[in-house]
Enzyme design. Structure first.
Site, PDB file in Angstrom:
ATOM      1  N   CYS A 102       0.771  -1.210  -0.147  1.00 29.34           N
ATOM      2  CA  CYS A 102       0.239  -0.036   0.164  1.00 29.34           C
ATOM      3  C   CYS A 102       0.853   1.320   0.086  1.00 29.34           C
ATOM      4  O   CYS A 102       0.263   2.294  -0.195  1.00 29.34           O
ATOM      5  CB  CYS A 102      -0.851   0.093   1.178  1.00 29.34           C
ATOM      6  N   HIS A 148      -2.883   7.420   2.860  1.00 33.29           N
ATOM      7  CA  HIS A 148      -3.356   6.075   2.210  1.00 33.29           C
ATOM      8  C   HIS A 148      -4.583   5.831   2.976  1.00 33.29           C
ATOM      9  O   HIS A 148      -4.816   6.015   4.103  1.00 33.29           O
ATOM     10  CB  HIS A 148      -2.247   5.193   2.750  1.00 33.29           C
ATOM     11  N   ASN A 170     -10.393   1.087   0.443  1.00 30.34           N
ATOM     12  CA  ASN A 170      -8.962   0.972   0.160  1.00 30.34           C
ATOM     13  C   ASN A 170      -8.456   0.325  -0.980  1.00 30.34           C
ATOM     14  O   ASN A 170      -8.761  -1.120  -1.166  1.00 30.34           O
ATOM     15  CB  ASN A 170      -8.321   0.212   1.609  1.00 30.34           C
TER      16      ASN A 170
END
Length: 339
Positions: free
Chosen positions: A125, A266, A296
């Site tokens: 990520c 993020h 996400n």
């Protein structure tokens, strides 16, 4: 040797010349998941914080989504494909074990005979931040002039949809930026990457490499192909280290937080973003938050948020941005840059 938090780093000339993102056409709402999973209405949205997410169809690949995002970024930069010096993918999920995603993206873009170098930078990520930090040095040195950086992730196919706490937060998508040397006003003011591998088992897909190759194991292979996350463990470890990371970035940049125009995190989870906003004393009006409508999207989530805020006019040239996030590893990282 590890660089201490107090060690200064020179600013690096780096311009984000254009941005773009792409989403699968299929939208899955949390209300639909409630019905599919036999849950009370509103359960998935309450648990996950996500109202809807885009989910890839069987024909979608990271390369096809990445190519769509790349074309939009190139259009925004006013550049053509043959002006690129390097193609980099910083995705958290792979289209296949080999070759790298960037090679498959190059082919998807119609550049299969171009010879333009293509490579991956994989930090799950955290890939977008890690790639910006890594690529800034050869760009500043003049080794590359125009770099296409793409984060494209299809996470939905590796999820156990019976585990709403995990599966409910994820979506698919791709985002791209074109990087180059700016006019002097665009630069990285601070950066820091950290990894605490004590948390390596907190987010993982065990299969996909040689360790759990089906020819080497005598246990069922399919469960090893699913994404597994210990959300509370990830949250605790990340929350422990994020405040120091942000202080480090501000110290490097010699800036107070009040002079940062936008924080782009993020889009990890509703809990993580709410905690970071509160714990780091961030004004929610300064945080780019797309989580409720996208979930996400692994490495693609941060550059997707960036592109959305650029296109709707919130982010303007000359503003100061802080990019910050976490990824499997467990890794943390951040950048402060003049956009």
């Amino acid at each position: 040797m590890h660089t201490s938090a107090s060690s200064p780093r020179p600013a690096r000339a780096l311009a984000i010349l254009g941005t773009g993102h792409a989403l699968p056409q299929q939208v899955v709402t949390s209300a639909e998941l409630d019905r599919q999973l036999g849950l009370e209405a509103g359960s998935v949205a309450r648990i996950s914080g996500v109202q809807q997410r885009h989910v890839a169809a069987p024909a979608d690949t990271a390369a096809s989504l990445g190519a769509s995002a790349a074309h939009r970024a190139l259009d925004a930069a006013g550049l053509a494909l043959d002006q690129l010096d390097l193609i980099v993918c910083a995705s958290g999920t792979l289209d296949q074990g080999m070759p790298c995603n960037a090679a498959l993206l190059q082919r998807e873009l119609g550049l299969g005979q171009s010879g333009i170098p293509a490579m991956d930078i994989n930090a799950s990520c955290l890939g977008f931040i890690a790639a910006l930090d890594t690529l800034s040095w050869p760009i500043q040195a003049g080794h590359y002039r125009r770099v296409l950086l793409v984060c494209a992730d299809i996470a939905s196919c590796g999820l156990d949809w019976q585990q709403v706490e995990v599966s409910g937060i994820f979506g698919d998508g791709a985002a791209a930026v074109v990087l180059g040397v700016g006019d002097g006003g665009q630069k990285i003011l601070a950066s820091r990457l950290k990894t605490y591998a004590e948390g390596a088992a907190l987010c993982q897909i065990p299969a996909g490499g040689s360790r759990f190759h089906p020819r080497r194991i005598d246990v069922p292979f399919e469960p090893l192909t699913s994404f597994a996350m210990q959300g509370k463990g990830v949250f605790r470890l990340a929350a422990k280290h994020l405040p120091d990371l942000m202080d480090d970035l501000l110290q490097q940049a010699a800036l107070p937080l009040a002079q940062v125009d936008w924080i782009i995190p993020h889009q990890a989870s509703q809990q993580a973003m709410a905690h970071a906003t509160r714990r780091l004393s961030l004004g929610p009006e300064k945080v780019i938050d797309i989580f409720a409508r996208h979930g996400n999207q692994v490495a693609a989530s941060l550059p997707t948020a960036l592109d959305i805020a650029v296109r709707d006019g919130r982010i303007q040239r000359g503003q100061t941005l802080m990019l910050i996030g976490t990824g499997a590893g467990l890794s943390l990282g951040g950048l402060i840059l003049e956009f």
